[in-house]
Scaffold this motif. Structure first.
Motif, PDB file in Angstrom:
ATOM      1  N   ALA A 122       0.849  -1.196   0.000  1.00 52.18           N
ATOM      2  CA  ALA A 122       0.000   0.000   0.000  1.00 52.18           C
ATOM      3  C   ALA A 122       0.880   1.240   0.000  1.00 52.18           C
ATOM      4  CB  ALA A 122      -0.917   0.019   1.224  1.00 52.18           C
ATOM      5  N   LYS A 123       0.394   2.277  -0.641  1.00 56.13           N
ATOM      6  CA  LYS A 123       1.083   3.561  -0.619  1.00 56.13           C
ATOM      7  C   LYS A 123       0.604   4.320   0.606  1.00 56.13           C
ATOM      8  CE  LYS A 123       2.121   7.625  -3.314  1.00 56.13           C
ATOM      9  NZ  LYS A 123       1.898   8.378  -4.540  1.00 56.13           N
ATOM     10  N   GLY A 124       1.521   4.823   1.412  1.00 50.38           N
ATOM     11  CA  GLY A 124       1.169   5.519   2.644  1.00 50.38           C
ATOM     12  C   GLY A 124       0.937   7.001   2.449  1.00 50.38           C
ATOM     13  N   ALA A 125       0.744   7.687   3.559  1.00 54.02           N
ATOM     14  CA  ALA A 125       0.523   9.131   3.572  1.00 54.02           C
ATOM     15  C   ALA A 125       0.844   9.651   4.965  1.00 54.02           C
ATOM     16  CB  ALA A 125      -0.928   9.446   3.211  1.00 54.02           C
ATOM     17  N   LEU A 126       0.924  10.957   5.090  1.00 58.43           N
ATOM     18  CA  LEU A 126       1.152  11.565   6.397  1.00 58.43           C
ATOM     19  C   LEU A 126      -0.123  11.517   7.220  1.00 58.43           C
ATOM     20  CD1 LEU A 126       3.224  14.710   5.378  1.00 58.43           C
ATOM     21  CD2 LEU A 126       4.067  12.591   6.399  1.00 58.43           C
ATOM     22  N   GLY A 127       0.037  11.421   8.541  1.00 59.00           N
ATOM     23  CA  GLY A 127      -1.113  11.395   9.436  1.00 59.00           C
ATOM     24  C   GLY A 127      -1.932  10.131   9.255  1.00 59.00           C
ATOM     25  N   PHE A 128      -3.173  10.177   9.732  1.00 59.29           N
ATOM     26  CA  PHE A 128      -4.078   9.049   9.520  1.00 59.29           C
ATOM     27  C   PHE A 128      -4.623   9.162   8.106  1.00 59.29           C
ATOM     28  CE2 PHE A 128      -4.118   9.309  14.147  1.00 59.29           C
ATOM     29  CZ  PHE A 128      -3.961   7.973  14.474  1.00 59.29           C
ATOM     30  N   TRP A 129      -4.704   8.036   7.429  1.00 55.04           N
ATOM     31  CA  TRP A 129      -5.192   8.043   6.052  1.00 55.04           C
ATOM     32  C   TRP A 129      -6.086   6.837   5.812  1.00 55.04           C
ATOM     33  CZ3 TRP A 129      -3.224   3.903   3.132  1.00 55.04           C
ATOM     34  CH2 TRP A 129      -2.072   3.288   3.635  1.00 55.04           C
TER      35      TRP A 129
END
Length: 131
Positions: free
Chosen positions: A105-112
């Motif tokens: 999975a591609k992540g992100a900053l904070g909750f996503w």
């Protein structure tokens, strides 16, 4: 269900080494207290970390599911054992379930919000473990 991206080796330490605190500079949002979240190993490692062990070299994937049970500030870091950092918010984790197979999975900053197919794959793995 939300996900939280955490750099390696910290994500792997949560999944496999008994790390039950996530150190953050920001306070846990109230709507995430008690939430079940996906632990995502980020694409980049924490180059200052000195933790070694199995499963710490997985990047860009969901590696575990956990429940956030508490958030508190710590000046000295000693309240959460060897994993607690000084001058940080400590997010306490419980009911950590490592995945048998990491889910890309591609992540992100904070909750996503992960894509539905990622959540479904994680749910399928968890259901197979409880059978």
């Amino acid at each position: 269900m939300k996900a939280l991206t955490i750099r390696q080796p910290w994500a792997g330490a949560i999944a496999h080494l008994g790390k039950r605190v996530e150190n953050r500079t920001w306070k846990l949002p109230a709507n995430q207290h008690g939430a079940r979240i996906l632990i995502h190993a980020g694409a980049q490692p924490d180059k200052n970390a000195t933790v070694h062990g199995p499963q710490l070299d997985i990047f860009g994937a969901i590696v575990a599911v956990a429940t956030i049970t508490d958030c508190h500030w710590s000046d000295d870091g000693t309240c959460c054992g060897p994993w607690g950092f000084q001058n940080a918010y400590h997010w306490t984790l419980d009911n950590v379930d490592a995945l048998s197979e990491p889910v890309s999975a591609k992540g992100a900053l904070g909750f996503w919000a992960p894509p539905t197919d990622v959540i479904n794959t994680v749910s399928t793995q968890q259901a197979e473990v409880t059978r």
